[in-house]
Design an enzyme around this catalytic site. Sequence first.
Site, mmCIF file in Angstrom:
data_model
loop_
_atom_site.group_PDB
_atom_site.id
_atom_site.type_symbol
_atom_site.label_atom_id
_atom_site.label_comp_id
_atom_site.label_asym_id
_atom_site.label_seq_id
_atom_site.Cartn_x
_atom_site.Cartn_y
_atom_site.Cartn_z
ATOM 1 N N HIS A 160 9.792 159.007 52.634
ATOM 2 C CA HIS A 160 8.476 158.376 52.538
ATOM 3 C C HIS A 160 7.427 159.356 52.030
ATOM 4 O O HIS A 160 6.538 158.995 51.243
ATOM 5 C CB HIS A 160 8.048 157.839 53.911
ATOM 6 C CG HIS A 160 8.695 156.535 54.268
ATOM 7 N ND1 HIS A 160 9.965 156.199 53.880
ATOM 8 C CD2 HIS A 160 8.241 155.476 54.987
ATOM 9 C CE1 HIS A 160 10.278 155.006 54.335
ATOM 10 N NE2 HIS A 160 9.244 154.527 55.014
ATOM 11 N N HIS A 168 10.985 161.198 61.955
ATOM 12 C CA HIS A 168 11.450 162.458 61.398
ATOM 13 C C HIS A 168 10.961 163.583 62.295
ATOM 14 O O HIS A 168 9.993 163.429 63.060
ATOM 15 C CB HIS A 168 10.900 162.682 59.984
ATOM 16 C CG HIS A 168 11.676 161.996 58.904
ATOM 17 N ND1 HIS A 168 12.825 162.518 58.372
ATOM 18 C CD2 HIS A 168 11.465 160.831 58.253
ATOM 19 C CE1 HIS A 168 13.303 161.704 57.439
ATOM 20 N NE2 HIS A 168 12.490 160.669 57.351
ATOM 21 N N ASP A 180 10.682 168.054 58.686
ATOM 22 C CA ASP A 180 10.931 167.160 57.550
ATOM 23 C C ASP A 180 9.651 166.877 56.770
ATOM 24 O O ASP A 180 9.661 166.804 55.542
ATOM 25 C CB ASP A 180 11.525 165.830 58.040
ATOM 26 C CG ASP A 180 12.799 166.027 58.831
ATOM 27 O OD1 ASP A 180 13.476 167.036 58.601
ATOM 28 O OD2 ASP A 180 13.111 165.183 59.682
#
Length: 285
Positions: A181, A222, A226
């Site tokens: 994302h 996450h 990340d």
Amino acid sequence: MSFYIGREASKLWKRICTETGIEINLLSEKWKYILGGLIFQYIHGFAARGVHYLHRPGPTLQDVGFFLLPELGQDKGYISETVFITLFLSFVLWTFHPFFFKIKKIYTVLIWCRILALLAACQFLRIITFYSTQLPGPNYHCREGSKLATLPPPNSILEVLLINFPRGMLYGCGDLIFSSHMIFSLIFVRTYHKYGTRRFIKLCAWLAVIAQSFLIVASRKHYTVDVVVAWYTVNLVVFFVDKQLPELPDRTSATLILPLNKDSKAKEENHKLLNANSGDPAEWV
């Protein structure tokens, strides 16, 4: 009033037709790059599906973001997704604005060639990272006790190739070490920052992607690493890859790629529409 609306509708239709002709010409030259970029999107999804078979749930790793940010809970995971979808759809719509507005700096086909190249470069690095090291996913459906945490062996190769879209994307596990994302959002926001014209929208876009960073961690989708890795990796990739790509042409010199037209008057009108110039002062913004 009806005459004015009819005249504006006629101008808008001409603008759409002119821009469509231009973009079709560009697409006929650049379709291989667009197709290659889209194919790599599938490869990225296929790789993320494949690593899910390797994922093994375990205790959630110690994470400073989990200590500092309050946990939103499984029922509020939609908040980060809503921010992402808003950024995604807003950017996609902006890339098609030359079809409708006079003020335009980009060609839709060329901007998507650039975006897909940047996405492919970042996603290639992402695939290497999550296949190098498999971590226990922090998301709720990736934890011990969840039926989705580990996929059973596939019954056929077709099951793997179809990647169970979109469910496989929403409930994937194991594709960690950098957030997909964040890749999309950062590339979109950086692209608009470079080629967009509204300073206020640029500010809002950066605030939205910062908020999304915190929401991803707060939603436990996450680990903090990340998001951090995505922030510096995407920016470095964009910096270096952008130098290798040809700069987008200036729209003021658009006569070189206008569709052929035997009628010189129509050609002149197309040029005016393309460059947001018109002899009618009433049309000026």
